[in-house]
Design a protein around this motif. Structure first.
Motif, PDB file in Angstrom:
ATOM      1  N   GLY A   1       0.801  -1.215   0.000  1.00  0.00           N
ATOM      2  CA  GLY A   1       0.000   0.000   0.000  1.00  0.00           C
ATOM      3  C   GLY A   1       0.835   1.266   0.000  1.00  0.00           C
ATOM      4  O   GLY A   1       0.357   2.323   0.381  1.00  0.00           O
ATOM      5  N   GLU A   2       2.080   1.170  -0.445  1.00  0.00           N
ATOM      6  CA  GLU A   2       2.973   2.328  -0.463  1.00  0.00           C
ATOM      7  C   GLU A   2       2.452   3.371  -1.450  1.00  0.00           C
ATOM      8  O   GLU A   2       2.125   3.062  -2.584  1.00  0.00           O
ATOM      9  CB  GLU A   2       4.378   1.896  -0.863  1.00  0.00           C
ATOM     10  CG  GLU A   2       5.363   3.035  -0.918  1.00  0.00           C
ATOM     11  CD  GLU A   2       6.747   2.579  -1.355  1.00  0.00           C
ATOM     12  OE1 GLU A   2       7.660   3.404  -1.275  1.00  0.00           O
ATOM     13  OE2 GLU A   2       6.893   1.429  -1.789  1.00  0.00           O
ATOM     14  N   ILE A   3       2.396   4.608  -0.998  1.00  0.00           N
ATOM     15  CA  ILE A   3       1.881   5.708  -1.832  1.00  0.00           C
ATOM     16  C   ILE A   3       3.020   6.662  -2.146  1.00  0.00           C
ATOM     17  O   ILE A   3       3.776   7.068  -1.262  1.00  0.00           O
ATOM     18  CB  ILE A   3       0.733   6.441  -1.126  1.00  0.00           C
ATOM     19  CG1 ILE A   3      -0.460   5.489  -0.988  1.00  0.00           C
ATOM     20  CG2 ILE A   3       0.341   7.697  -1.878  1.00  0.00           C
ATOM     21  CD1 ILE A   3      -1.652   6.061  -0.294  1.00  0.00           C
TER      22      ILE A   3
ATOM     23  N   ARG B   1      -0.049   4.094  -6.059  1.00  0.00           N
ATOM     24  CA  ARG B   1      -0.123   3.194  -4.908  1.00  0.00           C
ATOM     25  C   ARG B   1       0.403   1.843  -5.376  1.00  0.00           C
ATOM     26  O   ARG B   1      -0.152   1.238  -6.295  1.00  0.00           O
ATOM     27  CB  ARG B   1      -1.545   3.055  -4.381  1.00  0.00           C
ATOM     28  CG  ARG B   1      -1.597   2.145  -3.158  1.00  0.00           C
ATOM     29  CD  ARG B   1      -2.944   2.026  -2.535  1.00  0.00           C
ATOM     30  NE  ARG B   1      -3.957   1.851  -3.564  1.00  0.00           N
ATOM     31  CZ  ARG B   1      -5.235   2.070  -3.379  1.00  0.00           C
ATOM     32  NH1 ARG B   1      -5.681   2.456  -2.218  1.00  0.00           N
ATOM     33  NH2 ARG B   1      -6.100   1.890  -4.349  1.00  0.00           N
ATOM     34  N   ASP B   2       1.484   1.407  -4.757  1.00  0.00           N
ATOM     35  CA  ASP B   2       2.164   0.171  -5.147  1.00  0.00           C
ATOM     36  C   ASP B   2       2.491   0.161  -6.639  1.00  0.00           C
ATOM     37  O   ASP B   2       2.376  -0.861  -7.313  1.00  0.00           O
ATOM     38  CB  ASP B   2       1.327  -1.063  -4.791  1.00  0.00           C
ATOM     39  CG  ASP B   2       1.282  -1.326  -3.299  1.00  0.00           C
ATOM     40  OD1 ASP B   2       2.266  -0.976  -2.606  1.00  0.00           O
ATOM     41  OD2 ASP B   2       0.284  -1.870  -2.814  1.00  0.00           O
TER      42      ASP B   2
ATOM     43  N   VAL C   1      -3.168   6.069  -9.258  1.00  0.00           N
ATOM     44  CA  VAL C   1      -4.415   6.269  -8.518  1.00  0.00           C
ATOM     45  C   VAL C   1      -5.117   7.467  -9.133  1.00  0.00           C
ATOM     46  O   VAL C   1      -4.550   8.560  -9.169  1.00  0.00           O
ATOM     47  CB  VAL C   1      -4.139   6.538  -7.026  1.00  0.00           C
ATOM     48  CG1 VAL C   1      -5.432   6.851  -6.283  1.00  0.00           C
ATOM     49  CG2 VAL C   1      -3.424   5.369  -6.397  1.00  0.00           C
TER      50      VAL C   1
ATOM     51  N   LEU D   1      -5.980  10.942  -0.395  1.00  0.00           N
ATOM     52  CA  LEU D   1      -5.138   9.781  -0.071  1.00  0.00           C
ATOM     53  C   LEU D   1      -5.592   9.091   1.198  1.00  0.00           C
ATOM     54  O   LEU D   1      -5.474   7.872   1.328  1.00  0.00           O
ATOM     55  CB  LEU D   1      -3.671  10.209   0.050  1.00  0.00           C
ATOM     56  CG  LEU D   1      -3.018  10.708  -1.227  1.00  0.00           C
ATOM     57  CD1 LEU D   1      -1.601  11.170  -0.928  1.00  0.00           C
ATOM     58  CD2 LEU D   1      -3.025   9.639  -2.296  1.00  0.00           C
TER      59      LEU D   1
END
Length: 171
Positions: A116-118, A150-151, A155, A168
């Motif tokens: 879930g890295e943004i 995101r990943d 988005v 976010l």
């Protein structure tokens, strides 16, 4: 006292993004390169920038030589063992060439669990490939716009009055 809008226009930058000055004097100019040599330089720059090169990625750049010349240069690189040819990025037709270290990184990313890295970038950043090779609408390359991943996936953030941070938080 409010500033005069005519004066503000003179202060503003004329364009967005990154700019560089080019040498114009005769003594700093080098002799023109042969087409093959220039194509190899451009192919090397594309490989250094992206790691994986294919037509769709190069089509949005203002290249100094036609794509077919760059393709021949990439084929020469493959024959020398400098790059690998194959199908590395799905969804794109045509030949693809990649640096060995880029292939290692692609394999690593494919095997890594999603966390879930943004990542938020300015839309003026060269990594703004929305609408070019990423699905969706093109986000105009203006310094006030943002592109959010995101990943590694784009988005969609609609232009609204609320700050991007609030958008976010809902993701």
């Amino acid at each position: 006292m409010r500033p005069n809008p005519a004066n503000l226009r003179a202060i503003r930058q004329p364009g967005e993004g990154r700019w560089a000055l080019l040498a114009t004097s005769a003594r700093t100019a080098s002799p023109p390169l042969a087409t093959d040599e220039l194509a190899e330089h451009v192919a090397g720059q594309l490989l250094a920038r992206w790691g994986v090169v294919f037509w769709d990625l190069g089509s949005h750049e203002d290249l100094a030589v036609p794509w077919r010349e760059i393709l021949w240069a990439l084929r020469r690189f493959e024959a020398r063992g400098l790059v690998r040819g194959g199908r590395f990025v799905t969804g794109f037709a045509g030949e693809q060439y990649a640096l060995p270290e880029a292939l290692d990184e692609l394999r690593h990313v494919r095997r890594t669990e999603r966390k879930g890295e943004i990542v938020r970038l300015s839309a003026a950043d060269p990594l703004n490939l929305s609408g070019v090779i990423l699905p969706g609408k093109r986000v105009p390359a203006l310094r006030t716009n943002s592109v959010v991943f995101r990943d590694g996936l784009l988005v969609p953030v609609e232009k609204s009055a609320e700050p991007v941070a609030e958008v976010l938080d809902r993701l």
